[in-house]
Design a protein around this motif. Structure first.
Motif, PDB file in Angstrom:
ATOM      1  N   ILE A   9       2.996  -1.866  23.790  1.00  0.00           N
ATOM      2  CA  ILE A   9       3.458  -1.595  25.152  1.00  0.00           C
ATOM      3  C   ILE A   9       3.366  -0.090  25.350  1.00  0.00           C
ATOM      4  O   ILE A   9       3.901   0.691  24.558  1.00  0.00           O
ATOM      5  CB  ILE A   9       4.899  -2.080  25.381  1.00  0.00           C
ATOM      6  N   SER A  10       2.665   0.281  26.401  1.00  0.00           N
ATOM      7  CA  SER A  10       2.451   1.699  26.695  1.00  0.00           C
ATOM      8  C   SER A  10       3.102   2.052  28.030  1.00  0.00           C
ATOM      9  O   SER A  10       3.059   1.251  28.962  1.00  0.00           O
ATOM     10  CB  SER A  10       0.947   1.978  26.792  1.00  0.00           C
ATOM     11  N   PRO A  11       3.649   3.274  28.127  1.00  0.00           N
ATOM     12  CA  PRO A  11       3.972   3.746  29.468  1.00  0.00           C
ATOM     13  C   PRO A  11       2.658   3.901  30.234  1.00  0.00           C
ATOM     14  O   PRO A  11       1.583   3.924  29.617  1.00  0.00           O
ATOM     15  CB  PRO A  11       4.651   5.094  29.233  1.00  0.00           C
ATOM     16  N   ILE A  12       2.722   3.987  31.536  1.00  0.00           N
ATOM     17  CA  ILE A  12       1.491   4.196  32.308  1.00  0.00           C
ATOM     18  C   ILE A  12       0.921   5.552  31.888  1.00  0.00           C
ATOM     19  O   ILE A  12       1.587   6.575  32.002  1.00  0.00           O
ATOM     20  CB  ILE A  12       1.761   4.182  33.831  1.00  0.00           C
ATOM     21  N   PRO A  80       3.987   1.224  39.155  1.00  0.00           N
ATOM     22  CA  PRO A  80       5.131   1.520  40.021  1.00  0.00           C
ATOM     23  C   PRO A  80       4.784   1.441  41.511  1.00  0.00           C
ATOM     24  O   PRO A  80       5.673   1.320  42.341  1.00  0.00           O
ATOM     25  CB  PRO A  80       5.515   2.947  39.620  1.00  0.00           C
ATOM     26  N   ARG A  81       3.472   1.499  41.835  1.00  0.00           N
ATOM     27  CA  ARG A  81       3.028   1.483  43.238  1.00  0.00           C
ATOM     28  C   ARG A  81       1.806   0.580  43.363  1.00  0.00           C
ATOM     29  O   ARG A  81       1.060   0.376  42.402  1.00  0.00           O
ATOM     30  CB  ARG A  81       2.615   2.892  43.696  1.00  0.00           C
ATOM     31  N   ILE A  82       1.536   0.124  44.573  1.00  0.00           N
ATOM     32  CA  ILE A  82       0.404  -0.790  44.776  1.00  0.00           C
ATOM     33  C   ILE A  82      -0.932  -0.073  44.972  1.00  0.00           C
ATOM     34  O   ILE A  82      -1.965  -0.718  45.005  1.00  0.00           O
ATOM     35  CB  ILE A  82       0.657  -1.758  45.952  1.00  0.00           C
ATOM     36  N   ASP A  83      -0.940   1.236  45.077  1.00  0.00           N
ATOM     37  CA  ASP A  83      -2.187   1.967  45.339  1.00  0.00           C
ATOM     38  C   ASP A  83      -2.845   2.515  44.067  1.00  0.00           C
ATOM     39  O   ASP A  83      -3.645   3.422  44.121  1.00  0.00           O
ATOM     40  CB  ASP A  83      -1.923   3.109  46.326  1.00  0.00           C
ATOM     41  N   MET A  84      -2.549   1.926  42.913  1.00  0.00           N
ATOM     42  CA  MET A  84      -3.072   2.425  41.638  1.00  0.00           C
ATOM     43  C   MET A  84      -4.214   1.530  41.150  1.00  0.00           C
ATOM     44  O   MET A  84      -4.134   0.306  41.256  1.00  0.00           O
ATOM     45  CB  MET A  84      -1.946   2.514  40.611  1.00  0.00           C
ATOM     46  N   ASP A  85      -5.265   2.156  40.594  1.00  0.00           N
ATOM     47  CA  ASP A  85      -6.474   1.466  40.141  1.00  0.00           C
ATOM     48  C   ASP A  85      -6.466   1.383  38.613  1.00  0.00           C
ATOM     49  O   ASP A  85      -6.561   2.407  37.929  1.00  0.00           O
ATOM     50  CB  ASP A  85      -7.695   2.235  40.652  1.00  0.00           C
ATOM     51  N   TYR A 118       0.520  -6.204  38.207  1.00  0.00           N
ATOM     52  CA  TYR A 118       1.813  -6.467  38.822  1.00  0.00           C
ATOM     53  C   TYR A 118       2.438  -5.131  39.198  1.00  0.00           C
ATOM     54  O   TYR A 118       1.957  -4.067  38.805  1.00  0.00           O
ATOM     55  CB  TYR A 118       2.723  -7.246  37.860  1.00  0.00           C
ATOM     56  N   TYR A 119       3.534  -5.201  39.905  1.00  0.00           N
ATOM     57  CA  TYR A 119       4.181  -3.980  40.378  1.00  0.00           C
ATOM     58  C   TYR A 119       5.654  -4.048  40.022  1.00  0.00           C
ATOM     59  O   TYR A 119       6.357  -4.979  40.400  1.00  0.00           O
ATOM     60  CB  TYR A 119       3.942  -3.815  41.885  1.00  0.00           C
ATOM     61  N   ASP A 120       6.074  -3.053  39.238  1.00  0.00           N
ATOM     62  CA  ASP A 120       7.443  -2.991  38.747  1.00  0.00           C
ATOM     63  C   ASP A 120       7.876  -1.531  38.789  1.00  0.00           C
ATOM     64  O   ASP A 120       7.635  -0.772  37.856  1.00  0.00           O
ATOM     65  CB  ASP A 120       7.503  -3.554  37.329  1.00  0.00           C
ATOM     66  N   SER A 121       8.514  -1.133  39.864  1.00  0.00           N
ATOM     67  CA  SER A 121       8.899   0.273  40.029  1.00  0.00           C
ATOM     68  C   SER A 121      10.013   0.681  39.072  1.00  0.00           C
ATOM     69  O   SER A 121      10.161   1.867  38.766  1.00  0.00           O
ATOM     70  CB  SER A 121       9.314   0.547  41.474  1.00  0.00           C
ATOM     71  N   LYS A 122      10.763  -0.285  38.540  1.00  0.00           N
ATOM     72  CA  LYS A 122      11.863   0.037  37.624  1.00  0.00           C
ATOM     73  C   LYS A 122      11.397   0.170  36.176  1.00  0.00           C
ATOM     74  O   LYS A 122      12.017   0.878  35.392  1.00  0.00           O
ATOM     75  CB  LYS A 122      12.952  -1.022  37.728  1.00  0.00           C
TER      76      LYS A 122
END
Length: 190
Positions: A9-12, A80-85, A118-122
């Motif tokens: 598991i990696s941070p972004i 964390p956001r939907i605009d990431m590729d 997926y999107y998980d801002s937390k």
């Protein structure tokens, strides 16, 4: 070969847009653009590399030494956001895995695949599953490779370190090999 799975598991990681910076230097009277890793990339790679080394030991992962053996790098991204590729985040991650020196010899062995977005801002993260691919070079699996090489052992070219066999194991397509039959095969006189 290794039938185990390595789960990480990696941070972004920093994206390719934030991985390298550039500065101008004067050399021999000319100005040159020189790249450098940005501090956030250096920090990410150091931390992720240390984590990979620990997890490789804990999970009993055997390093894939054969540089022509491929590895699947399956990722599920939780942005964390939907605009990431997702494709922008592999470079920094894969360089850290290569630097760890416990998973593979070089990231040219890696077949990166996005398995989910997926999107998980937390709790943004990348869940990674690493497995060894079945194929060996141009062959669909190890058995097919072994069968081809067993036939090669009776060929006069085999003892001279046959270039066709070596390149087939490297994954190179060659017109001399069609449907896993070598047109240059010549029965050895021994």
């Amino acid at each position: 070969m290794n039938s185990k799975v390595l789960k990480l598991i990696s941070p972004i990681p920093p994206s390719v847009n934030h991985y390298l910076g550039y500065r101008t230097v004067k050399k021999g009277g000319k100005y040159l653009a020189v790249s450098y890793k940005k501090p956030e990339a250096v920090k990410y790679q150091k931390n992720f590399k240390e984590y990979i080394i620990r997890e490789s030991l804990i999970q009993h992962w055997d390093k894939v030494e054969d540089k022509f053996r491929h590895v699947y790098y399956d990722c599920v991204f939780y942005f964390p956001r939907i605009d990431m590729d997702a494709n922008n985040y592999f470079k920094c991650m894969l360089d850290a895995v290569t630097d760890a020196e416990t998973v593979w010899s070089d990231d040219t062995q890696c077949r990166e695949r996005v398995q989910g977005l997926y999107y998980d801002s937390k709790n943004p993260r990348v869940e990674i599953t690493i497995t060894v691919a079945d194929n060996v070079g141009i062959f669909d699996n190890e058995e097919q490779s072994d069968n081809f090489e067993d036939r090669c052992k009776h060929c006069s070219r085999y003892k001279r370190n046959c270039k066709l066999l070596r390149q087939a194991k490297e994954g190179r397509i060659q017109e001399e090999i069609t449907d896993f039959i070598c047109s240059k095969y010549k029965e050895s006189k021994e």
